[in-house]
Each structure stands twice: as C-alpha cells, then as structure tokens.
Write a protein that holds these residues in place. Structure first.
Motif: not given
Length: 542
Positions: A513-529
């Motif tokens: 879960a921690g791995f996924l949260a970091d990636l998802r938050n980072g992708l969204e912050a970078a503008g990925v829908a």
C-alpha cells in the motif's frame, strides 16, 4: 481537515498494537475527501447501500437501504443523492432526517467489489442527500459472491424488538457467512476522522460465534491495515451489527458494546488475528425489510486439480491448475484474480482467498497462481507445504476489475514484490499487440526474491513493443548489473515519469500500500489523470 494524517488516536493505537508500521505515512494516498470518478460510477449502479450511524438514544446501528433501479446518483464528486424513503421501522430512520453523521459501504456481491465512505445524511423531498467526508476502496477478500433479484418488500409492522437473541436469530447468525459492522468516533470539530464507518466482514458459515443470547465473538482477519473499525472501538466501544437473511430479505440488527481480544486462542479460529467481543444491548428484527433477494453462484464453482508446480523465487511458487473434468477453463482478463476455497485438514470450515492469475489469459488448459509464502500463513503454507500434484481445490470464476484498459494506449506496468503476478499476465495479453508499447517496471530485494525473471526477459526479447526495467533494492554480490537487474535502488515516481510513455498512457500499479500511495500521489501531482491510474494493493492474507 488533516489529510496528511486522516486517522484518529484510536486507529493509530490499533495500527501500532497490530505492528503494521506508520500507516499514516502512506495512507493519505488512499483516503480522499471526495468520491473518485470510479467510485461515483460504482455506487450509482448499486441496488442497495449499507449505512451506519447512531439513533437519538445514542445507540449505534447499521442498516441496509435499497431503492428502485438507479436510486443512487452522484451529481458531483462530493455528493450522493438517494431517491428512496427509509422505512420508519429502520433503527436509523429518524437520524437520517436530521443531518446525521453516517458511514457507508457500497458492495457488489456478484463481482466482489466494495468501497467505503463517511459523510452527513440530509433529508430532502422524496429521498436524501449525502455530503462526502472521507472515501477509500477495499480489497475483495472474504466477500462471498451472490447475485440478486428484486421482489416486493414485506410487512413493515412485523418488527421484533428485544435485548437478547432468540433461538431463530442465533440460527441465522450460525449459518451466516457475511455480516456488516458499524462503529464511530467523534474528536475535535473539523477532524477528517470524525463520524461513522460501515464495514463488511465475511468468513465460513458460522464464523461469528454466538457465546449466548447477549454475547457474540467476531474474528478479525487480515485486511487493509487501516484498522478503522477496531480503532473506532478502542475510542468508542459502541457498535452496530447487521446480519442479512439473503433468501428472505430479513434484516437482523444488533446494537451493543465491544472490546478487543488481541490474543485469541488459536482453537477459536486459526485465521483470526484478533477477536471483537460484543455485549448485546438491543436486537431489532425486520422481516422482508429489503426488496432484494440473493443467491450464491454455486454453479460457477469448479473443482481444479494441481497439474504442476514450479519454484519461482525464495518465497514464491507457481501452481498450475486444470479442471478435474478435463474441460477448457473459463477465459479471464489480464489482471483478474481467482477466488479459491480450501478445506484444510484440522480446520473447521473452509478457508477462502483470492490470488491474481499470473499466466497467459488465452491459456484454456491451466490457471497459474504464483503465491508467496507468508510467515505463519495458514493458506499460503498449505499451498507450499501440503498441496501436491493431483491435489484438488474449489474455485469460482475469475473476477476483478483491475484489468488492462481495452484500448491501444501505451501501458506502464509498475509492481513490487509479489505484485508482479497480474503484470506478467498483462505482458502475455499484450505480446500479440504490436502497436501498443508496454513497459514492465518491477522492484525486488535481490535476485533470490525476483520471481519469473527469465520468463519476463524472454517475453521482452520476443516482442519488440515490450520493454522492461528491473530494480533491486539490496542486490547481492552474485547479482550482476545489466544482466540480472537494471537499477540498484527502489522505484520512484520520477523513474516512472522518465519513461515518457506519453500523454495517453495508462499506469497499472500493484504492490504494498505505501508503495502504491507514493506512486499514485506522484503521478497525479505530475498531471496524470486519475482515470489513467489503476492500482491494486496487497498485504499478508495468510
């Protein structure tokens, strides 16, 4: 609202007691103050919702609200509207008209999906409005598949009230494999964690133990490690339980007070990590309370035999299953899981788990499950140590919506540990698609822990549109850079973004879960829908 830490003191205490680490460090990526688009669509298609709250006397209850086709709508991400009127005999009917704090779980038994949220319920002409406070998804473990049909509701006047369970009610609990539990917490004004929670519990029939007419014991199995229910109960022991008679639409509501047994005897239920002890204060039975009936999908069950097994890494073994009757297997979509059921010698009842399918979706001869041995895991230990060639298990049809998007967009598959299993299936699914670029990005500790590396390398070598990038966080001296792995270290969102997969790329993420949260938050912050990020978490399920 403190979204950096969406948990209250009771939840933090439960997480610490269970030894799951600092969940707040990563859980913010899964807890939102709105409904993601996928959740809005999901809830709007449901025939019923399960709702928890408190009545005017301060007792906590949990109930089921149903309505006509399409009775749930979502006009915006922070609101749901319900076009139905709750029966006056419902224990929460009066609260719903007065701006009540509530917790809700939407659950689709046929597909084993569920999502939870909390909010405030307001009455309006002909129905209700729910303002969203928190939302997050749940894993499909322990959900028993059922399909539903609609029928006329029963007589609302035939309500039974008592302070203890009657024999027929004890019998219903004794044959139930599903229940719902409601709990709550009220801290300082404005805290994100304030309000109620509605949660699902499932197990073998009779998994809830009736000690006597005023005392129940509920096993607590491995879950998402948020510990919302147990954390709430440590803060506020009031609890509501709901048992559904799926064949008649009867609802059995129980309200009481709970304590947590952190060290239950193994003889009670070896799958249980903890036990919730409930002292009953009030019982309410409502025959025919919902206009729905459910039946199990027993016709989907298949007996599968183990055809072969292969050691893939230090802790992961692949198990290849074929149908006992020799007929072709039901096709599946890359990313789906297989619900399995085992009768483990010495255990009361059956044990159920869901494992991602790791083989080629077009293989009609075998289902491959690549299973990690969990420390002390009852079911994973059985697979690794006791299930031999020719051994038989029961399985339902493949299920789940963590699947490869049905278009030709670029695809980035990012996984860690045993999260690689659905990703390898996705590689097989895309090998015959020459116009779709696919990147396989995987992280393991070292070569001993990296499963199916040669298989992935061969797939990539044979299909020029497939690419791989392997990360070892703690490579051994025998691990050769450029041969066994590509990068020393852990996968970061910057690594994923540097792939430059393009504006139309979809990202599939699977891992802790921690791995996924970091990636998802980072992708969204970078503008990925948000609609282009798909994820599935896992944790020790035994």
């Amino acid at each position: 609202m403190n979204w950096a830490n969406p948990f209250h003191e009771g939840e933090l205490q439960a997480q610490a007691r269970a030894g799951v680490g600092n969940v707040a460090e990563w859980a913010g990526g899964f807890v939102r103050d709105y409904l993601p688009e996928q959740h809005r669509v999901f809830h709007s298609g449901l025939p019923f919702l399960v709702v928890s709250g408190e009545d005017a006397a301060g007792q906590v209850w949990i109930t089921a609200i149903d309505g006509a086709e399409g009775f749930v709508t979502s006009p915006d991400p922070r609101r749901l509207e319900l076009a139905t009127v709750v029966d006056p005999a419902d224990p929460l009917a009066d609260s719903f008209t007065q701006g009540a704090d509530i917790g809700v779980i939407g659950i689709e038994l046929a597909s084993r999906r569920r999502n939870r949220f909390s909010g405030v319920m307001h009455a309006r002409d002909g129905g209700y409005v729910i303002d969203i406070r928190q939302s997050f998804g749940n894993c499909p473990q322990y959900i028993h598949e059922r399909v539903w049909t609609r029928v006329p509701k029963g007589d609302a006047n035939a309500v039974l009230r008592s302070t203890a369970l009657a024999p027929e009610q004890i019998a219903l609990i004794g044959r139930s494999d599903t229940m719902f539990i409601g709990s709550g917490h009220q801290g300082q004004a404005g805290e994100a964690s304030n309000g109620f929670d509605a949660s699902h519990r499932g197990g073998a029939a009779g998994f809830v133990h009736v000690v006597d007419g005023t005392h129940l014991q509920i096993p607590d199995y491995a879950g998402n490690n948020f510990f919302n229910t147990i954390g709430n109960l440590l803060s506020d022991p009031r609890v509501g339980l709901l048992f559904v008679d799926f064949e008649t639409g009867r609802l059995l509501h129980v309200s009481g007070r709970a304590t947590i047994d952190w060290a239950p005897r193994a003889a009670q239920d070896p799958d249980a990590y903890r036990v919730i002890d409930v002292e009953i204060d009030a019982v309410l039975q409502r025959p025919g309370a919902v206009g729905l009936r459910w039946r199990k999908q027993a016709h989907l069950s298949r007996r599968l035999k183990l055809a072969r097994r292969e050691q893939e890494s230090k802790d992961i073994t692949s198990f290849y299953f074929a149908r006992v009757d020799g007929r072709p297997l039901t096709p599946f979509k890359a990313g789906q899981h297989l619900p399995v059921e085992l009768q483990i010698p010495g255990q009361v009842g059956t044990s159920k788990r869901s494992y991602s399918l790791s083989g080629a979706p077009d293989d009609r001869a075998h289902y491959r499950l690549s299973i990690k041995r969990e420390a002390g895991g009852l079911v994973s230990g059985f697979f690794h140590d006791k299930l031999h060639i020719g051994g038989v298990i029961e399985a339902q049809a493949p299920a789940g919506d963590f699947v490869v998007p049905n278009n030709d967009c670029p695809l980035v598959l990012v996984s860690a540990g045993v999260g690689l299993t659905p990703m390898i299936s996705a590689l097989y699914a895309n090998a015959p698609v020459p116009d779709r670029s696919v990147w396989y990005v995987h992280g393991a500790r070292n070569g001993a822990d990296y499963a199916m590396g040669k298989e992935v390398a061969q797939l990539v070598a044979d299909n020029p549109q497939l690419h791989k990038r392997i990360y070892f966080s703690q490579p051994e001296a025998s691990d050769v850079l450029g041969r066994d792995y590509d990068v020393a270290g852990r996968i970061t969102v910057d690594d994923v973004l540097k792939i430059n997969a393009g504006a139309k790329a979809h990202y599939m993420l699977c891992g802790p879960a921690g791995f996924l949260a970091d990636l998802r938050n980072g992708l969204e912050a970078a503008g990925v829908a948000e609609s282009r990020i798909h994820f599935e978490t896992f944790g020790p399920t035994g």
